[in-house]
Design a protein around this motif. Structure first.
Motif, PDB file in Angstrom:
ATOM      1  N   THR A  16     -33.891 -33.490  44.618  1.00 16.78           N
ATOM      2  CA  THR A  16     -32.819 -33.476  45.611  1.00 16.78           C
ATOM      3  C   THR A  16     -32.547 -32.066  46.117  1.00 16.78           C
ATOM      4  O   THR A  16     -32.776 -31.070  45.416  1.00 16.78           O
ATOM      5  CB  THR A  16     -31.522 -34.066  45.043  1.00 16.78           C
ATOM      6  N   PHE A  17     -32.020 -31.986  47.340  1.00 18.81           N
ATOM      7  CA  PHE A  17     -31.708 -30.704  47.955  1.00 18.81           C
ATOM      8  C   PHE A  17     -30.704 -29.916  47.110  1.00 18.81           C
ATOM      9  O   PHE A  17     -30.883 -28.724  46.854  1.00 18.81           O
ATOM     10  CB  PHE A  17     -31.142 -30.940  49.359  1.00 18.81           C
ATOM     11  N   GLY A  18     -29.642 -30.600  46.663  1.00 20.82           N
ATOM     12  CA  GLY A  18     -28.617 -29.913  45.884  1.00 20.82           C
ATOM     13  C   GLY A  18     -29.166 -29.327  44.602  1.00 20.82           C
ATOM     14  O   GLY A  18     -28.813 -28.211  44.209  1.00 20.82           O
ATOM     15  N   THR A  19     -30.061 -30.061  43.926  1.00 17.04           N
ATOM     16  CA  THR A  19     -30.642 -29.577  42.672  1.00 17.04           C
ATOM     17  C   THR A  19     -31.500 -28.348  42.903  1.00 17.04           C
ATOM     18  O   THR A  19     -31.399 -27.346  42.182  1.00 17.04           O
ATOM     19  CB  THR A  19     -31.474 -30.678  42.002  1.00 17.04           C
ATOM     20  N   THR A  20     -32.361 -28.396  43.918  1.00 10.03           N
ATOM     21  CA  THR A  20     -33.250 -27.257  44.157  1.00 10.03           C
ATOM     22  C   THR A  20     -32.462 -26.016  44.557  1.00 10.03           C
ATOM     23  O   THR A  20     -32.776 -24.898  44.114  1.00 10.03           O
ATOM     24  CB  THR A  20     -34.285 -27.591  45.237  1.00 10.03           C
ATOM     25  N   ARG A  21     -31.429 -26.198  45.388  1.00  9.20           N
ATOM     26  CA  ARG A  21     -30.621 -25.051  45.784  1.00  9.20           C
ATOM     27  C   ARG A  21     -29.837 -24.496  44.601  1.00  9.20           C
ATOM     28  O   ARG A  21     -29.664 -23.269  44.464  1.00  9.20           O
ATOM     29  CB  ARG A  21     -29.677 -25.436  46.915  1.00  9.20           C
ATOM     30  N   THR A  22     -29.349 -25.375  43.746  1.00 11.62           N
ATOM     31  CA  THR A  22     -28.591 -24.917  42.578  1.00 11.62           C
ATOM     32  C   THR A  22     -29.495 -24.182  41.600  1.00 11.62           C
ATOM     33  O   THR A  22     -29.115 -23.143  41.046  1.00 11.62           O
ATOM     34  CB  THR A  22     -27.909 -26.107  41.881  1.00 11.62           C
ATOM     35  N   LEU A  23     -30.704 -24.690  41.389  1.00  7.94           N
ATOM     36  CA  LEU A  23     -31.653 -24.002  40.513  1.00  7.94           C
ATOM     37  C   LEU A  23     -31.970 -22.607  41.044  1.00  7.94           C
ATOM     38  O   LEU A  23     -32.047 -21.638  40.275  1.00  7.94           O
ATOM     39  CB  LEU A  23     -32.942 -24.816  40.392  1.00  7.94           C
ATOM     40  N   ASP A  24     -32.185 -22.503  42.350  1.00  7.13           N
ATOM     41  CA  ASP A  24     -32.445 -21.207  42.960  1.00  7.13           C
ATOM     42  C   ASP A  24     -31.270 -20.256  42.745  1.00  7.13           C
ATOM     43  O   ASP A  24     -31.456 -19.073  42.432  1.00  7.13           O
ATOM     44  CB  ASP A  24     -32.726 -21.390  44.454  1.00  7.13           C
ATOM     45  N   ALA A  25     -30.059 -20.792  42.886  1.00  7.15           N
ATOM     46  CA  ALA A  25     -28.862 -19.960  42.709  1.00  7.15           C
ATOM     47  C   ALA A  25     -28.717 -19.499  41.266  1.00  7.15           C
ATOM     48  O   ALA A  25     -28.340 -18.348  40.997  1.00  7.15           O
ATOM     49  CB  ALA A  25     -27.623 -20.742  43.146  1.00  7.15           C
ATOM     50  N   ILE A  26     -29.010 -20.385  40.314  1.00  2.09           N
ATOM     51  CA  ILE A  26     -28.930 -20.012  38.900  1.00  2.09           C
ATOM     52  C   ILE A  26     -29.947 -18.921  38.585  1.00  2.09           C
ATOM     53  O   ILE A  26     -29.629 -17.928  37.912  1.00  2.09           O
ATOM     54  CB  ILE A  26     -29.167 -21.249  38.007  1.00  2.09           C
ATOM     55  N   ALA A  27     -31.173 -19.100  39.071  1.00  2.00           N
ATOM     56  CA  ALA A  27     -32.216 -18.102  38.801  1.00  2.00           C
ATOM     57  C   ALA A  27     -31.851 -16.750  39.399  1.00  2.00           C
ATOM     58  O   ALA A  27     -32.041 -15.700  38.760  1.00  2.00           O
ATOM     59  CB  ALA A  27     -33.554 -18.585  39.367  1.00  2.00           C
ATOM     60  N   THR A  28     -31.303 -16.750  40.601  1.00  2.00           N
ATOM     61  CA  THR A  28     -30.899 -15.502  41.247  1.00  2.00           C
ATOM     62  C   THR A  28     -29.785 -14.816  40.469  1.00  2.00           C
ATOM     63  O   THR A  28     -29.824 -13.601  40.220  1.00  2.00           O
ATOM     64  CB  THR A  28     -30.436 -15.774  42.687  1.00  2.00           C
ATOM     65  N   ALA A  29     -28.775 -15.605  40.057  1.00  2.00           N
ATOM     66  CA  ALA A  29     -27.648 -15.039  39.310  1.00  2.00           C
ATOM     67  C   ALA A  29     -28.084 -14.533  37.945  1.00  2.00           C
ATOM     68  O   ALA A  29     -27.636 -13.477  37.487  1.00  2.00           O
ATOM     69  CB  ALA A  29     -26.545 -16.090  39.167  1.00  2.00           C
ATOM     70  N   ALA A  30     -28.963 -15.273  37.290  1.00  2.00           N
ATOM     71  CA  ALA A  30     -29.441 -14.856  35.967  1.00  2.00           C
ATOM     72  C   ALA A  30     -30.244 -13.562  36.061  1.00  2.00           C
ATOM     73  O   ALA A  30     -30.071 -12.649  35.234  1.00  2.00           O
ATOM     74  CB  ALA A  30     -30.288 -15.967  35.350  1.00  2.00           C
ATOM     75  N   THR A  31     -31.111 -13.483  37.063  1.00  5.06           N
ATOM     76  CA  THR A  31     -31.918 -12.276  37.237  1.00  5.06           C
ATOM     77  C   THR A  31     -31.030 -11.062  37.481  1.00  5.06           C
ATOM     78  O   THR A  31     -31.286  -9.973  36.953  1.00  5.06           O
ATOM     79  CB  THR A  31     -32.898 -12.465  38.411  1.00  5.06           C
ATOM     80  N   ALA A  32     -29.973 -11.253  38.273  1.00  2.00           N
ATOM     81  CA  ALA A  32     -29.057 -10.148  38.557  1.00  2.00           C
ATOM     82  C   ALA A  32     -28.366  -9.652  37.287  1.00  2.00           C
ATOM     83  O   ALA A  32     -27.976  -8.479  37.208  1.00  2.00           O
ATOM     84  CB  ALA A  32     -28.010 -10.581  39.583  1.00  2.00           C
ATOM     85  N   ARG A  33     -28.208 -10.532  36.309  1.00 10.57           N
ATOM     86  CA  ARG A  33     -27.584 -10.137  35.035  1.00 10.57           C
ATOM     87  C   ARG A  33     -28.610  -9.720  33.983  1.00 10.57           C
ATOM     88  O   ARG A  33     -28.254  -9.496  32.831  1.00 10.57           O
ATOM     89  CB  ARG A  33     -26.738 -11.298  34.498  1.00 10.57           C
ATOM     90  N   GLY A  34     -29.882  -9.648  34.376  1.00  5.29           N
ATOM     91  CA  GLY A  34     -30.918  -9.205  33.448  1.00  5.29           C
ATOM     92  C   GLY A  34     -31.441 -10.296  32.536  1.00  5.29           C
ATOM     93  O   GLY A  34     -32.005 -10.001  31.473  1.00  5.29           O
TER      94      GLY A  34
END
Length: 342
Positions: free
Chosen positions: A83-101
């Motif tokens: 689903t669109f919501g799942t893929t966008r949320t996964l992308d957001a989690i990965a981006t936020a996690a990377t920003a926190r190291g």
């Protein structure tokens, strides 16, 4: 000429001892620098770091994790990848996690059962993650007990779990969409809902219905799709054949796209004959014809807040966490208008 037996042998990378020799310090000093310890003077630290760069030395992350008890890794368990919501949320989690190291370790679960969920947690534990985000788009955890071996944040779920729950404010978004159409002058609003198994679809449907009841409007029968444009098109042909339909709130933008096509093919113009509101504000929504009025979910904020909630739980667990609801926003474009005068 290569030495016999040397073919295929991996070349040894630079060691901590190599760095110590080049920098003219002890191995213990190199270890302190590699692990970010503060008890090293700045001149020595700079010399060691310069030696690391010259040699291409990389500190052993696994060894540091064992010493510190933190692996700088977040596990994500997901039950529905398409689903669109799942893929966008996964992308957001990965981006936020990377920003926190932190890195992200994704674990799809194809079966909604206690054993499958437990197995996913066990695999993530073996792969050394600090905590887990459970992306639960459907009612798959209702009868499943989440393991307690790791800190957990649940996204898109009910709040009966003893974990932090993060989601967009689905209730607010559906209310904004329904009220917008009623305030334009439509007598009622029809609803094309998402799957009955979906938490998001359920909350959007309930909020739409409650808003109509509070306004004293008739509540039309709910029509159900599967989030896809195809299902929106199929239901849209049914709605297009009903002259009483002048306004439709659709549970996501992709189904709204199919609905727009069906209305067009059946000679019902948008927004003159039928006003349409979607949900998500996917990037393409502004390029639909007509451009789609929709409810915006801020997926970047959802990812940011879920990662922050998980890391906060690592440091200071809250036995009674309050659900985190991310506000939604109505984006008005050209697919909505007052009803045609008769």
């Amino acid at each position: 000429m290569p030495v016999e037996g040397s073919v295929g042998r991996r070349r040894r990378g630079p060691s901590m001892a190599d760095v110590a020799q080049l920098a003219g310090v002890s191995g213990q000093t190199v270890s302190r620098v590699a692990n970010g310890r503060q008890n090293v003077d700045e001149v020595t630290r700079a010399r060691v770091q310069d030696a690391m760069r010259q040699l291409g030395y990389r500190p052993n992350g696994a060894a540091r994790a064992l010493r510190s008890g933190q692996f700088r890794s977040i596990g994500v368990i997901v039950f529905e990848l398409s689903t669109f919501g799942t893929t966008r949320t996964l992308d957001a989690i990965a981006t936020a996690a990377t920003a926190r190291g932190y890195s992200v370790n994704l674990r799809p679960v194809l079966e909604a059962s206690q054993s499958a969920v437990t197995e996913a947690f066990n695999r993530l534990s073996e792969q050394a993650v600090d905590g887990v985000v459970v992306l639960n788009e459907a009612h798959v955890l209702d009868d499943v007990q989440l393991p307690t071996s790791l800190p957990v944040v649940v996204l898109d779920a009910s709040s009966h779990y003893g974990y932090p729950v993060v989601d967009a404010d689905q209730t607010q978004g559906a209310r904004l969409a329904t009220e917008h159409l009623l305030e334009l002058g439509h007598e009622t609003v029809w609803h094309l809902a998402g799957p009955r198994t979906s938490y998001s679809a359920d909350r959007r449907r309930r909020s739409w219905e409650q808003t109509l009841i509070e306004r004293g409007c008739d509540v039309p029968p709910v029509l159900v799709g599967d989030w896809s444009p195809t299902s929106g098109y199929e239901v849209g042909r049914e709605l297009a054949a009903n002259d009483k339909v002048t306004a439709v709130f659709v549970a996501n933008d992709q189904m709204a796209l199919g609905l727009l096509r069906a209305l067009h093919e059946c000679g019902r113009t948008v927004p003159d004959d039928v006003s349409v509101v979607g949900f998500d504000d996917m990037e393409e929504a502004a390029c639909f014809w007509p451009p789609l009025t929709t409810v915006r979910q801020t997926f970047a904020e959802i990812g940011h807040r879920s990662v922050n909630a998980l890391l906060a739980d690592l440091d200071d667990p809250d036995p009674h966490p309050a659900p985190i609801a991310i506000p939604t926003e109505l984006v008005i474009r050209h697919s909505t208008a007052p009803p045609r005068s008769t």
